[in-house]
Design a protein around this motif. Sequence first.
Motif, mmCIF file in Angstrom:
data_model
loop_
_atom_site.group_PDB
_atom_site.id
_atom_site.type_symbol
_atom_site.label_atom_id
_atom_site.label_comp_id
_atom_site.label_asym_id
_atom_site.label_seq_id
_atom_site.Cartn_x
_atom_site.Cartn_y
_atom_site.Cartn_z
ATOM 1 N N GLU A 170 -4.529 1.910 -5.243
ATOM 2 C CA GLU A 170 -5.560 1.958 -6.289
ATOM 3 C C GLU A 170 -6.421 0.700 -6.287
ATOM 4 O OE1 GLU A 170 -3.616 2.782 -10.058
ATOM 5 O OE2 GLU A 170 -4.268 4.880 -9.882
ATOM 6 N N LYS A 171 -5.777 -0.465 -6.203
ATOM 7 C CA LYS A 171 -6.523 -1.734 -6.232
ATOM 8 C C LYS A 171 -7.407 -1.865 -4.996
ATOM 9 C CE LYS A 171 -5.977 -6.719 -6.965
ATOM 10 N NZ LYS A 171 -7.366 -6.886 -6.839
ATOM 11 N N THR A 172 -6.884 -1.517 -3.831
ATOM 12 C CA THR A 172 -7.675 -1.585 -2.601
ATOM 13 C C THR A 172 -8.880 -0.654 -2.695
ATOM 14 O OG1 THR A 172 -5.683 -2.106 -1.335
ATOM 15 C CG2 THR A 172 -7.604 -1.359 -0.084
ATOM 16 N N ALA A 173 -8.673 0.525 -3.230
ATOM 17 C CA ALA A 173 -9.773 1.485 -3.380
ATOM 18 C C ALA A 173 -10.847 0.932 -4.313
ATOM 19 C CB ALA A 173 -9.239 2.819 -3.907
ATOM 20 N N MET A 174 -10.403 0.352 -5.433
ATOM 21 C CA MET A 174 -11.348 -0.190 -6.402
ATOM 22 C C MET A 174 -12.095 -1.392 -5.826
ATOM 23 S SD MET A 174 -10.621 -0.912 -10.430
ATOM 24 C CE MET A 174 -9.434 -2.185 -10.094
ATOM 25 N N ASP A 175 -11.358 -2.310 -5.216
ATOM 26 C CA ASP A 175 -11.972 -3.530 -4.672
ATOM 27 C C ASP A 175 -12.946 -3.228 -3.540
ATOM 28 O OD1 ASP A 175 -10.479 -4.917 -6.495
ATOM 29 O OD2 ASP A 175 -9.024 -5.701 -5.036
ATOM 30 N N SER A 176 -12.624 -2.231 -2.720
ATOM 31 C CA SER A 176 -13.479 -1.932 -1.560
ATOM 32 C C SER A 176 -14.488 -0.815 -1.840
ATOM 33 C CB SER A 176 -12.607 -1.547 -0.358
ATOM 34 O OG SER A 176 -11.870 -0.373 -0.659
ATOM 35 N N ARG A 177 -14.453 -0.318 -3.077
ATOM 36 C CA ARG A 177 -15.347 0.784 -3.479
ATOM 37 C C ARG A 177 -15.204 1.997 -2.555
ATOM 38 N NH1 ARG A 177 -19.701 -3.433 -4.854
ATOM 39 N NH2 ARG A 177 -19.497 -3.553 -7.103
ATOM 40 N N LYS A 178 -13.967 2.303 -2.246
ATOM 41 C CA LYS A 178 -13.645 3.467 -1.429
ATOM 42 C C LYS A 178 -12.775 4.398 -2.269
ATOM 43 C CE LYS A 178 -13.465 0.829 2.886
ATOM 44 N NZ LYS A 178 -12.564 0.310 3.919
ATOM 45 N N SER A 179 -12.692 5.616 -1.849
ATOM 46 C CA SER A 179 -11.790 6.544 -2.545
ATOM 47 C C SER A 179 -10.349 6.232 -2.154
ATOM 48 C CB SER A 179 -12.126 7.987 -2.169
ATOM 49 O OG SER A 179 -11.772 8.239 -0.815
ATOM 50 N N LYS A 180 -9.421 6.647 -3.020
ATOM 51 C CA LYS A 180 -7.996 6.462 -2.699
ATOM 52 C C LYS A 180 -7.650 7.217 -1.416
ATOM 53 C CE LYS A 180 -6.454 7.634 -6.798
ATOM 54 N NZ LYS A 180 -5.524 7.956 -7.895
ATOM 55 N N LEU A 181 -8.295 8.352 -1.212
ATOM 56 C CA LEU A 181 -8.044 9.131 -0.003
ATOM 57 C C LEU A 181 -8.451 8.341 1.238
ATOM 58 C CD1 LEU A 181 -7.239 11.761 1.423
ATOM 59 C CD2 LEU A 181 -9.561 12.587 1.010
ATOM 60 N N LYS A 182 -9.610 7.705 1.183
ATOM 61 C CA LYS A 182 -10.078 6.927 2.341
ATOM 62 C C LYS A 182 -9.137 5.756 2.612
ATOM 63 C CE LYS A 182 -14.290 5.124 4.413
ATOM 64 N NZ LYS A 182 -13.996 5.630 5.718
ATOM 65 N N VAL A 183 -8.699 5.090 1.564
ATOM 66 C CA VAL A 183 -7.755 3.981 1.719
ATOM 67 C C VAL A 183 -6.450 4.490 2.308
ATOM 68 C CG1 VAL A 183 -6.375 2.268 0.457
ATOM 69 C CG2 VAL A 183 -8.807 2.576 -0.091
ATOM 70 N N ALA A 184 -5.973 5.630 1.806
ATOM 71 C CA ALA A 184 -4.725 6.205 2.327
ATOM 72 C C ALA A 184 -4.858 6.522 3.811
ATOM 73 C CB ALA A 184 -4.369 7.465 1.541
ATOM 74 N N LYS A 185 -5.975 7.094 4.211
ATOM 75 C CA LYS A 185 -6.195 7.415 5.627
ATOM 76 C C LYS A 185 -6.194 6.142 6.477
ATOM 77 C CE LYS A 185 -8.717 11.779 5.133
ATOM 78 N NZ LYS A 185 -10.013 12.456 5.274
ATOM 79 N N GLU A 186 -6.795 5.078 5.956
ATOM 80 C CA GLU A 186 -6.814 3.805 6.692
ATOM 81 C C GLU A 186 -5.406 3.232 6.829
ATOM 82 O OE1 GLU A 186 -9.641 1.463 4.475
ATOM 83 O OE2 GLU A 186 -11.360 2.510 5.362
ATOM 84 N N ILE A 187 -4.601 3.340 5.783
ATOM 85 C CA ILE A 187 -3.209 2.861 5.832
ATOM 86 C C ILE A 187 -2.421 3.667 6.861
ATOM 87 C CG2 ILE A 187 -1.037 2.746 4.525
ATOM 88 C CD1 ILE A 187 -2.852 2.119 2.022
ATOM 89 N N ILE A 188 -2.601 4.978 6.833
ATOM 90 C CA ILE A 188 -1.900 5.842 7.797
ATOM 91 C C ILE A 188 -2.303 5.474 9.226
ATOM 92 C CG2 ILE A 188 -1.713 8.231 8.635
ATOM 93 C CD1 ILE A 188 -2.009 9.066 5.612
ATOM 94 N N GLU A 189 -3.592 5.265 9.420
ATOM 95 C CA GLU A 189 -4.085 4.892 10.750
ATOM 96 C C GLU A 189 -3.517 3.533 11.181
ATOM 97 O OE1 GLU A 189 -8.463 3.971 12.366
ATOM 98 O OE2 GLU A 189 -8.270 5.972 11.451
ATOM 99 N N GLN A 190 -3.448 2.602 10.251
ATOM 100 C CA GLN A 190 -2.942 1.257 10.542
ATOM 101 C C GLN A 190 -1.485 1.298 11.005
ATOM 102 O OE1 GLN A 190 -3.182 -1.376 7.165
ATOM 103 N NE2 GLN A 190 -1.771 -2.861 8.057
ATOM 104 N N TYR A 191 -0.673 2.118 10.376
ATOM 105 C CA TYR A 191 0.751 2.157 10.695
ATOM 106 C C TYR A 191 1.124 3.261 11.654
ATOM 107 C CZ TYR A 191 1.377 -1.241 6.994
ATOM 108 O OH TYR A 191 1.322 -2.380 6.223
ATOM 109 N N GLN A 192 0.145 4.048 12.092
ATOM 110 C CA GLN A 192 0.409 5.196 12.982
ATOM 111 C C GLN A 192 1.145 4.764 14.255
ATOM 112 O OE1 GLN A 192 -1.419 8.170 11.844
ATOM 113 N NE2 GLN A 192 0.167 9.245 12.916
ATOM 114 N N GLY A 193 0.708 3.705 14.871
ATOM 115 C CA GLY A 193 1.320 3.262 16.118
ATOM 116 C C GLY A 193 2.688 2.623 15.923
ATOM 117 N N LYS A 194 2.998 2.198 14.706
ATOM 118 C CA LYS A 194 4.268 1.524 14.431
ATOM 119 C C LYS A 194 5.399 2.517 14.147
ATOM 120 C CE LYS A 194 2.054 -2.604 12.595
ATOM 121 N NZ LYS A 194 1.951 -3.513 11.457
#
Length: 195
Positions: A170-194
């Motif tokens: 929620e905080k990342t979405a608010m701070d970056s002016r992105k939707s929670k969905l977009k932030v979630a997708k970025e998190i998934i992408e970040q940890y996908q290879g791990k």
Amino acid sequence: MSDRRYSALIVSSGEKFTSALMGVLEEENCYPIVTLKNVAAGRRELLEREYDIVLVNAPLPDEMGANYAIDITRESNSGVILFVPSELYDEISDKASDFGVLTVAKPTNKTVVKQTLKLILATHRKVASMEKKVHSFEEKIEEIKLINRAKLLLMDNEYYDEAMAHRYIEKTAMDSRKSKLKVAKEIIEQYQGKE
């Protein structure tokens, strides 16, 4: 009457009947109106394009038309009106109504055709509205799944508890002016290879 136009397909070998149907359809804001003379042509047409309503005037030169009407309701979202000789009405109506085909006995009149057409158009609008709600609901479920997946990744990789993971998204979405969905997708992408 709404400003919406409804596409219509008439499958009828009777010129006079087709002409009468076209007049009623035009009055009910139907356009385009395509007319064909047999089931084979109707089947080919419906492979190319879907219509809001299909009107079938049975019998047709290549088959009765009842099975064709039923097939349309199984394979598309088109509203279907089947016109049948009065002596066959009970038999065909019993079978076709189970599939959502509205059956009208011939001979008929303009008032009955208009009432049936209004009923099929109202039903079509209701179904379209419900499909839109279902689609929106499915999108929301998918969004929740992705956000939950992102939370799990944060819990596994950053050792957050669920509340912390939720707050982080929620905080990342608010701070970056992105939707929670977009932030979630970025998190998934970040940890996908791990994973």
